[in-house]
Design an enzyme around this catalytic site. Sequence first.
Site, mmCIF file in Angstrom:
data_model
loop_
_atom_site.group_PDB
_atom_site.id
_atom_site.type_symbol
_atom_site.label_atom_id
_atom_site.label_comp_id
_atom_site.label_asym_id
_atom_site.label_seq_id
_atom_site.Cartn_x
_atom_site.Cartn_y
_atom_site.Cartn_z
ATOM 1 N N SER A 113 0.811 -1.216 0.000
ATOM 2 C CA SER A 113 0.000 0.000 0.000
ATOM 3 C C SER A 113 0.846 1.269 0.000
ATOM 4 O O SER A 113 1.570 1.538 -0.949
ATOM 5 C CB SER A 113 -0.967 -0.021 1.180
ATOM 6 O OG SER A 113 -1.887 1.050 1.101
ATOM 7 N N HIS A 114 0.784 2.043 1.067
ATOM 8 C CA HIS A 114 1.422 3.346 1.150
ATOM 9 C C HIS A 114 2.845 3.265 1.689
ATOM 10 O O HIS A 114 3.498 4.287 1.874
ATOM 11 C CB HIS A 114 0.600 4.270 2.048
ATOM 12 C CG HIS A 114 0.316 3.673 3.398
ATOM 13 N ND1 HIS A 114 -0.498 2.573 3.558
ATOM 14 C CD2 HIS A 114 0.742 4.006 4.637
ATOM 15 C CE1 HIS A 114 -0.557 2.259 4.840
ATOM 16 N NE2 HIS A 114 0.184 3.116 5.518
ATOM 17 N N ASP A 277 -2.089 6.810 -3.332
ATOM 18 C CA ASP A 277 -0.953 6.098 -2.746
ATOM 19 C C ASP A 277 -0.424 5.031 -3.694
ATOM 20 O O ASP A 277 -0.843 4.937 -4.849
ATOM 21 C CB ASP A 277 -1.336 5.499 -1.393
ATOM 22 C CG ASP A 277 -2.319 4.348 -1.510
ATOM 23 O OD1 ASP A 277 -3.066 4.298 -2.504
ATOM 24 O OD2 ASP A 277 -2.348 3.493 -0.606
ATOM 25 N N ASP A 279 -0.762 1.784 -4.104
ATOM 26 C CA ASP A 279 -1.632 0.810 -4.763
ATOM 27 C C ASP A 279 -2.973 1.392 -5.195
ATOM 28 O O ASP A 279 -3.828 0.677 -5.709
ATOM 29 C CB ASP A 279 -1.851 -0.416 -3.869
ATOM 30 C CG ASP A 279 -2.703 -0.120 -2.646
ATOM 31 O OD1 ASP A 279 -2.607 0.995 -2.107
ATOM 32 O OD2 ASP A 279 -3.463 -1.009 -2.219
ATOM 33 N N ASP A 281 -5.541 2.891 -3.478
ATOM 34 C CA ASP A 281 -6.788 2.847 -2.710
ATOM 35 C C ASP A 281 -6.964 4.039 -1.772
ATOM 36 O O ASP A 281 -8.025 4.187 -1.163
ATOM 37 C CB ASP A 281 -6.928 1.531 -1.945
ATOM 38 C CG ASP A 281 -5.845 1.301 -0.900
ATOM 39 O OD1 ASP A 281 -4.903 2.117 -0.812
ATOM 40 O OD2 ASP A 281 -5.924 0.291 -0.169
ATOM 41 N N ARG A 282 -5.963 4.909 -1.656
ATOM 42 C CA ARG A 282 -6.081 6.082 -0.789
ATOM 43 C C ARG A 282 -6.023 7.355 -1.629
ATOM 44 O O ARG A 282 -5.546 7.341 -2.759
ATOM 45 C CB ARG A 282 -4.971 6.093 0.255
ATOM 46 C CG ARG A 282 -4.988 4.877 1.155
ATOM 47 C CD ARG A 282 -3.904 4.947 2.214
ATOM 48 N NE ARG A 282 -3.863 3.707 2.979
ATOM 49 C CZ ARG A 282 -3.686 3.628 4.296
ATOM 50 N NH1 ARG A 282 -3.544 4.735 5.002
ATOM 51 N NH2 ARG A 282 -3.660 2.471 4.905
ATOM 52 N N LYS A 380 -11.471 0.375 -0.643
ATOM 53 C CA LYS A 380 -11.433 1.825 -0.769
ATOM 54 C C LYS A 380 -10.834 2.162 -2.129
ATOM 55 O O LYS A 380 -10.084 1.381 -2.697
ATOM 56 C CB LYS A 380 -10.651 2.471 0.367
ATOM 57 C CG LYS A 380 -9.305 1.863 0.709
ATOM 58 C CD LYS A 380 -8.727 2.543 1.939
ATOM 59 C CE LYS A 380 -7.433 1.878 2.406
ATOM 60 N NZ LYS A 380 -7.715 0.689 3.227
#
Length: 554
Positions: A113-114, A277, A279, A281-282, A380
């Site tokens: 992710s982030h 981010d 991937d 999703d943010r 998300k």
Amino acid sequence: MSVQTIPTKPFEGQKPGTSGLRKRTKVFSQPHYVENFIQATLDSFPNGTPKSLVVGGDGRYFSVPAIQSIIRVAAGNGVQKLIIGQNGILSTPAVSHLIRLHSTDGGILLTASHNPGGPEADFGIKANLSSGQPAGENVTDAIYKKTTTIQEYKAVQGGEVDLSKVGDTKHGNLSISVVDSVSDYIQYLSTIFDFDLIKQFLQSGSFTVRFDALHGVTGPYGRALFIDAFGLPESAIQNCVPSPTFNGGHPDPNLTYAKSLVDAVEKENISFGAASDGDGDRNMIIGKGAFVNPSDSVAIIAEWASKGVIPYFNKSGGVKGLARSMPTSGALDRVAKEHNLPFFEVPTGWKFFGNLMDAGKLSICGEESFGTGSDHIREKDGLWAVVAWLSILAAANKEKPGTSVQDVLQAHYQKYGRNFFSRYDYEEVDSAGAKTLMDDLAAKFGDASFAGSKLGEFEVKSGELFEYKDPVDGSVSKNQGHMITFVDGSRIIFRLSGTGSAGATIRLYVEKYSKDPSEYAADAQVGLKPLIDQALALSQLQKHTGRDKPTVIT
């Protein structure tokens, strides 16, 4: 190409957290490490070994070797089909969409992710179920249990599969479809929002846009959206070439790690800025002179969706319900009350929203950690939130030309008041010190005199360890965060995060509600300082962690 049984032994600590298994890349690159975890994952799907899966990730370092391992183990376990993003690239929202579009048994995502990427940084693997949502604790617990006893895994050895070309191939009896990473997802977004309205708005005047992918997976998606679909110039995007190391940066869309975007918006007088981010999703939403706190963002999206500006909800019978994670501010609660909508407060983790969505109880939800989404998928979705904001601005400017991001914010505060909110992250602190801090807080909450006591000017109403009973399946999630609620509605929350790869991450959340219009334009850190000071004193955070300041403030 026959199935081989490969002897192995357990690796310590293969326990998935909130968003899968995250460790340093060097840990994942050990022989058999990925294969062990994938074997345990395939053995733990609710309905037995899956027949079909979507595979892809954020393109970080080690992704392609990991996907080749997944192919071999999937073939060895009788998986019939894999749908893989070209070059291994698929955003997390795109994976969720493809799972649902093709009715596969789930997916395997290669992402941390982030978190930063590279040989000295982080890697991650997580499983999604047939609904498209992240695997729940029943599955992740089963995965971990199997990793502790594994003695062998099955694989079909052979040459590496070419992931660079779209098309179909085979690995043993396993069928593999390498698909365009971007097109299906962008097409889906075009059915959710009114692209023509947005394009007309963006090309009609002086409103300018800058999207920053932070060298993550959404670079190609951002180009397809802003340049190809909306017809904007190249200046509308930056950092949109994916990099295995995120160009040495930290792909977390906040004011600290997306500083180049923040500086550009202010220096170049850009009307609307957005970042996502690693991937995808943010999201972060900003404007000239305006930062949209994620807690406010989901509330504003819900408010405007309830007014009909997102066609998807109009076609599906309107907004069914709203939900937020427990640490997220209460701004969304007020929108739910105003529109008489069902409302849910859940633990951190998107899987809790997914159950509500599958039951038809929830349409829009969000987390203060820059995660926003709806029931169009079961993750998300950063780009969904960005386009939602463009829809809002297009509609607002149709009502009153010249409406800015700041104008939308202030109009929302005038109607609902403002929930001042901030989060302090203390990353990679000593795990033992973090545990002691949490244990000491629990002991204070257990003291009968804590309720009714004063922390500075704030009177304590209650102290509790947040617990959630899922209204859909009846499952209970305990110890989800230490929450202090004050008589005036303010809150202090401490939580250990499960998204780091080393040590512990302590997150401190502070929230204060105001109905005083003279305060609505104030800096959040100034208004919250008395509450933050009390939180640090009560927890003795510096003593337990050795940190005199947080890693990140949002």
